[in-house]
Design an enzyme around this catalytic site. Structure first.
Site, PDB file in Angstrom:
ATOM      1  N   LEU A 137      -6.047  30.811   5.478  1.00  0.00           N
ATOM      2  CA  LEU A 137      -6.117  31.762   6.587  1.00  0.00           C
ATOM      3  C   LEU A 137      -7.573  32.189   6.713  1.00  0.00           C
ATOM      4  CD1 LEU A 137      -3.053  34.127   5.901  1.00  0.00           C
ATOM      5  CD2 LEU A 137      -3.199  32.314   7.618  1.00  0.00           C
ATOM      6  N   ASP A 138      -8.017  32.468   7.926  1.00  0.00           N
ATOM      7  CA  ASP A 138      -9.375  32.971   8.111  1.00  0.00           C
ATOM      8  C   ASP A 138      -9.565  34.256   7.317  1.00  0.00           C
ATOM      9  OD1 ASP A 138      -9.774  30.896   9.860  1.00  0.00           O
ATOM     10  OD2 ASP A 138      -9.499  32.110  11.666  1.00  0.00           O
ATOM     11  N   LYS A 139     -10.790  34.527   6.945  1.00  0.00           N
ATOM     12  CA  LYS A 139     -11.107  35.712   6.146  1.00  0.00           C
ATOM     13  C   LYS A 139     -10.493  36.974   6.734  1.00  0.00           C
ATOM     14  CE  LYS A 139     -15.013  38.678   4.882  1.00  0.00           C
ATOM     15  NZ  LYS A 139     -16.493  38.869   4.970  1.00  0.00           N
ATOM     16  N   ARG A 237      -7.519  31.412  17.807  1.00  0.00           N
ATOM     17  CA  ARG A 237      -8.694  32.128  18.331  1.00  0.00           C
ATOM     18  C   ARG A 237      -9.381  31.331  19.438  1.00  0.00           C
ATOM     19  NH1 ARG A 237     -11.803  33.407  12.840  1.00  0.00           N
ATOM     20  NH2 ARG A 237     -13.250  34.473  14.257  1.00  0.00           N
TER      21      ARG A 237
END
Length: 301
Positions: A137-139, A237
């Site tokens: 998962l993205d930060k 995104r």
């Protein structure tokens, strides 16, 4: 001292090199690419080869699996929420702001550092810096992430991702109200040629598909349920930014400074998959964290 393991593979004449390496069941396809690029795969002694190569039928391929070696990544007593665990897997509720695995210049305070402390056994397929990590998962994205505790579980779960047998649902707040109740975003994605840290919607990219439905419109924003079909980097995104509805708080693809929140309003709320050992279909769900809900409440009409 642990020695490298040598595995001999015979080419089929139809499969790519990385697919052949992954078909041994010892590594994932992404790990196969890494091993090829690092010179651990040879065809008749030649190591400067590409993962996309399709060797002729009968060609002998040599795979060298390096020993685990000593890992410089340190276990850290960082609190994490373990939603579920057994002998094969663990399901983690990752907080926003936590990087999943160490990288150059960022070797501490990651989820992997925490996992090494809290879980005694982790799959080694991902390499020294990614023990147990099946997906990321993205930060700044919060929510559910699956961890593999052994290599067999890792290979099985990676296969489910590649075959699109995993079902993931995200919740997001995006800028601007939505005029439709649901939609499908079908835009190929590739790495941006202008900024290597970004991905971009591009006809020359890899096929990428995202389904979404409206939960409700807010003041100048919308709360949406998102189900990505493919799993490209930054897919949700990039897709919503391309639709002129960037995820709120996204400084990379949206506004450089959001008037609404500094938190990326993206949460991995549920995941459904088949247990790698029992074959049971499992579903896990977690609510968005308090800071996410606070922003959501502030935008209610």
């Amino acid at each position: 001292m642990t020695r490298s393991e040598i595995i001999n593979i015979t080419a089929t004449g139809t499969d790519r090199l990385d697919v052949l390496i992954a078909s041994t069941g010892r590594v994932t396809r992404s790990r196969a690419v890494s091993l090829i690029d690092s010179g651990f795969v040879a065809i008749e002694g030649e190591k400067h080869i590409k993962a996309s190569l399709k060797p002729h039928a009968g060609t002998q391929i040599t795979l060298t699996l390096p020993p685990p070696g000593d890992c410089d990544i340190q276990a850290e007593d960082i609190p994490i929420t373990i939603v579920y665990q057994d002998n094969d897997i663990a399901v983690i509720n990752k907080p926003a702001g936590m990087v999943v695995h160490p990288a150059a210049g960022n070797l501490t305070h990651t989820l992997v550092n925490a996992l090494l402390y809290h879980l005694p056994n982790l799959s080694g397929i991902g390499g020294q810096t990614r023990p147990g990590i099946v997906h990321r998962l993205d930060k700044d994205t919060s929510g559910l992430l699956i961890v593999a505790k052994n290599d067999a579980a890792h290979v099985n779960l990676s296969g489910q991702f590649q075959k699109r047998e995993m079902e993931k649902t995200y919740y997001a707040v995006v800028d601007g109200v939505m005029k439709a109740y649901e939609g499908r975003i079908d835009m190929p994605i590739k790495r941006s040629t202008l900024n290597r840290k970004k991905m971009a919607a591009d006809p020359g990219g890899r096929p990428s598909l995202t389904n979404w439905s409206l939960v409700r419109n807010l003041r100048g924003a919308a709360y949406v349920r998102v189900k990505p079909v493919t799993g490209r980097t930054h897919q949700i995104r990039v897709h919503f930014a391309a639709m002129h509805h960037p995820v709120a708080g996204d400084t990379l693809y949206g506004l450089q400074k959001s008037a609404v929140t500094s938190r990326l309003m993206l949460h991995a709320g549920s995941i459904c998959f088949t247990h790698p050992a029992t074959g049971e279909r499992l579903v896990f769900q977690v609510d968005p964290p308090k800071d996410f809900l606070a922003v959501l409440a502030s935008l209610e009409p």
